[in-house]
Design a protein around this motif. Structure first.
Motif, PDB file in Angstrom:
ATOM      1  N   ILE A   8       0.854  -1.182   0.000  1.00  0.00           N
ATOM      2  CA  ILE A   8       0.000   0.000   0.000  1.00  0.00           C
ATOM      3  C   ILE A   8       0.893   1.236   0.000  1.00  0.00           C
ATOM      4  N   VAL A   9       0.700   2.091  -1.022  1.00  0.00           N
ATOM      5  CA  VAL A   9       1.568   3.260  -1.220  1.00  0.00           C
ATOM      6  C   VAL A   9       0.709   4.520  -1.172  1.00  0.00           C
ATOM      7  N   PRO A  10       0.585   5.159  -0.004  1.00  0.00           N
ATOM      8  CA  PRO A  10      -0.162   6.413   0.085  1.00  0.00           C
ATOM      9  C   PRO A  10       0.704   7.593  -0.318  1.00  0.00           C
ATOM     10  N   GLY A  11       0.080   8.613  -0.905  1.00  0.00           N
ATOM     11  CA  GLY A  11       0.848   9.785  -1.284  1.00  0.00           C
ATOM     12  C   GLY A  11       0.005  11.035  -1.364  1.00  0.00           C
ATOM     13  N   TYR A  12       0.541  12.130  -0.871  1.00  0.00           N
ATOM     14  CA  TYR A  12      -0.091  13.444  -1.006  1.00  0.00           C
ATOM     15  C   TYR A  12       0.977  14.438  -1.436  1.00  0.00           C
ATOM     16  N   ASP A  13       0.813  15.005  -2.633  1.00  0.00           N
ATOM     17  CA  ASP A  13       1.737  16.005  -3.172  1.00  0.00           C
ATOM     18  C   ASP A  13       3.197  15.544  -3.083  1.00  0.00           C
ATOM     19  N   HIS A  64      -8.207   7.170  -5.776  1.00  0.00           N
ATOM     20  CA  HIS A  64      -8.152   8.628  -5.647  1.00  0.00           C
ATOM     21  C   HIS A  64      -9.129   9.072  -4.558  1.00  0.00           C
ATOM     22  N   HIS A  65      -8.630   9.696  -3.511  1.00  0.00           N
ATOM     23  CA  HIS A  65      -9.508  10.286  -2.506  1.00  0.00           C
ATOM     24  C   HIS A  65     -10.087  11.598  -3.039  1.00  0.00           C
ATOM     25  N   PRO A  66     -11.385  11.839  -2.858  1.00  0.00           N
ATOM     26  CA  PRO A  66     -11.964  13.102  -3.332  1.00  0.00           C
ATOM     27  C   PRO A  66     -11.516  14.309  -2.522  1.00  0.00           C
ATOM     28  N   GLN A  67     -11.109  14.082  -1.281  1.00  0.00           N
ATOM     29  CA  GLN A  67     -10.574  15.159  -0.453  1.00  0.00           C
ATOM     30  C   GLN A  67      -9.484  14.590   0.448  1.00  0.00           C
ATOM     31  N   GLN A  68      -8.561  15.444   0.836  1.00  0.00           N
ATOM     32  CA  GLN A  68      -7.447  14.969   1.642  1.00  0.00           C
ATOM     33  C   GLN A  68      -7.948  14.453   2.986  1.00  0.00           C
ATOM     34  N   SER A  69      -7.531  13.238   3.325  1.00  0.00           N
ATOM     35  CA  SER A  69      -8.002  12.597   4.554  1.00  0.00           C
ATOM     36  C   SER A  69      -6.879  12.213   5.497  1.00  0.00           C
ATOM     37  N   GLY A  70      -5.627  12.331   5.046  1.00  0.00           N
ATOM     38  CA  GLY A  70      -4.502  12.004   5.907  1.00  0.00           C
ATOM     39  C   GLY A  70      -3.937  10.624   5.635  1.00  0.00           C
ATOM     40  N   LEU A  71      -2.730  10.418   6.165  1.00  0.00           N
ATOM     41  CA  LEU A  71      -1.997   9.185   5.896  1.00  0.00           C
ATOM     42  C   LEU A  71      -2.706   7.959   6.453  1.00  0.00           C
ATOM     43  N   GLY A  72      -3.256   8.072   7.657  1.00  0.00           N
ATOM     44  CA  GLY A  72      -3.948   6.934   8.248  1.00  0.00           C
ATOM     45  C   GLY A  72      -5.132   6.488   7.404  1.00  0.00           C
ATOM     46  N   VAL A 184      -7.335   7.875  12.237  1.00  0.00           N
ATOM     47  CA  VAL A 184      -7.598   8.851  11.183  1.00  0.00           C
ATOM     48  C   VAL A 184      -7.551  10.250  11.786  1.00  0.00           C
ATOM     49  N   GLY A 185      -6.921  11.173  11.045  1.00  0.00           N
ATOM     50  CA  GLY A 185      -6.866  12.560  11.491  1.00  0.00           C
ATOM     51  C   GLY A 185      -5.802  12.838  12.521  1.00  0.00           C
ATOM     52  N   ARG A 186      -4.833  11.929  12.650  1.00  0.00           N
ATOM     53  CA  ARG A 186      -3.757  12.119  13.617  1.00  0.00           C
ATOM     54  C   ARG A 186      -2.421  11.921  12.926  1.00  0.00           C
ATOM     55  N   ALA A 187      -1.454  12.723  13.309  1.00  0.00           N
ATOM     56  CA  ALA A 187      -0.094  12.529  12.813  1.00  0.00           C
ATOM     57  C   ALA A 187       0.578  11.429  13.624  1.00  0.00           C
ATOM     58  N   TYR A 188       1.648  10.882  13.104  1.00  0.00           N
ATOM     59  CA  TYR A 188       2.421   9.832  13.773  1.00  0.00           C
ATOM     60  C   TYR A 188       1.547   8.625  14.111  1.00  0.00           C
ATOM     61  N   GLU A 189       0.681   8.281  13.166  1.00  0.00           N
ATOM     62  CA  GLU A 189      -0.289   7.208  13.378  1.00  0.00           C
ATOM     63  C   GLU A 189       0.371   5.837  13.491  1.00  0.00           C
ATOM     64  N   ASP A 190       1.638   5.713  13.063  1.00  0.00           N
ATOM     65  CA  ASP A 190       2.338   4.427  13.149  1.00  0.00           C
ATOM     66  C   ASP A 190       2.539   3.992  14.599  1.00  0.00           C
ATOM     67  N   GLN A 191       2.767   4.967  15.488  1.00  0.00           N
ATOM     68  CA  GLN A 191       3.219   4.655  16.843  1.00  0.00           C
ATOM     69  C   GLN A 191       2.291   3.669  17.553  1.00  0.00           C
TER      70      GLN A 191
END
Length: 317
Positions: A8-13, A64-72, A184-191
């Motif tokens: 799974i390869v997520p990408g934003y800009d 393709h996401h219709p709006q930015q939802s974040g990495l998670g 969803v909606g959180r940074a550092y979601e890997d932790q």
């Protein structure tokens, strides 16, 4: 041949980097893979690049996401589409090493464990305008070297220091059986997810091979390069504490202690450097409360320098 593993390869800009990520998939010595490319509503050419890859190679599938939802959320979108026995992750600005899938999937096939994790290195900007891979850092090696098959946190608590999603390949059944998904909606979601993987897996494997080159972007746009911003700091500290809470809830006291010591030694000193001259007192207050909370769990254990000095300073804020 049916594919064995989905990446799974997520990408934003990330149009400036994504071609290298996809090339690193094409260069894998194990070729029975498929990849789900998740364009998180990019505003640059990321989506177009993903579509072109899928048009040329049917191993690529694009969402393709219709709006930015974040990495998670992007990773979760990919997980819903996985139909292979194994699943892994690659951020679209990083690179897999050529033998990564061969080693990780091969190890799991031989061991029967729920997931395998490997080592990683930083890919940093160089003076020639490109990127150069660094060395395996000590805390990465502590989690992955020497190789261990069918281990657990009880046997190998230092594995809890490997908290990134993209250093691992899992049996898809682990995600289905335990209901694992990324916040969803959180940074550092890997932790938090990483600690859930360790505590819910029946067994896991570690290998010392470098499987990923993790890019530090020259333009400073990665979330890990914005820890001087108070909202990012708060997300980061929440994620660190959330991961420890998972270990606590599972009764993994040795792994939690290992994680606390690693955070105090490796994560805290650079944050203290940012805090010393920060314009917002709230930054120092939040970091101070975090440091005192972790220090209370150590029974005053000795820390190496510069961590000892950094922790002593932070505890006064």
């Amino acid at each position: 041949m049916n594919p064995a593993v989905t990446v799974i390869v997520p990408g934003y800009d990330v149009a400036a980097y994504a071609a290298e990520a996809l090339d690193s998939l094409r260069a894998q010595t194990r070729t029975d893979w498929t990849a789900i490319l998740v364009d998180d509503a990019s505003t640059d050419g990321t989506g177009t690049l993903f579509d072109a890859a899928a048009a040329e190679d049917d191993r690529f599938q694009v969402v393709h996401h219709p709006q930015q939802s974040g990495l998670g959320a992007a990773r979760n979108s990919g997980l819903e589409l996985v139909r292979t026995p194994f699943v892994g992750f690659l951020d679209a600005d990083d690179r897999l090493t050529p033998h990564a899938l061969e080693r990780l999937v091969g190890t799991l096939t031989a061991s029967g464990s729920d997931f395998a994790l490997g080592a990683y290195v930083r890919l940093r900007p160089d003076t020639a305008g490109g990127y150069t891979a660094g060395i395996v850092q000590p805390w990465v090696a502590a989690a992955t070297d020497p190789a261990r098959l069918g281990t657990t946190l009880d046997q190998h608590p230092e594995a809890s220091g490997n908290i990134v999603a993209w250093s691992k390949v899992s049996r898809t059944d682990l995600w289905q059986r335990t209901g694992l998904r990324f916040p969803v909606g959180r940074a550092y979601e890997d932790q938090i997810v990483a600690q859930q993987m360790y505590t819910r897996a029946r067994a896991f494997d570690v290998i010392p091979d470098v499987v990923v080159e993790w890019r530090e972007r020259a333009d400073g746009s990665s979330i890990t390069q914005h820890k001087g911003e108070l909202p990012v700091l708060r997300d980061y500290l929440d994620a660190l504490m959330g991961g420890i809470a998972v270990l606590d809830a599972a009764g993994q006291t040795r792994a939690a202690a290992s994680r606390v010591r690693l955070i105090l030694t490796m994560d805290l000193p650079p944050l203290v450097d940012l805090a010393r001259d920060h314009v917002d007192d709230a930054y120092r207050r939040d970091l101070g409360a975090f440091a005192r909370g972790l220090w209370a769990r150590t029974d005053g254990a000795d820390l190496p320098e510069p961590a000892a000095t950094a922790v002593a300073a932070a505890r006064l804020w």
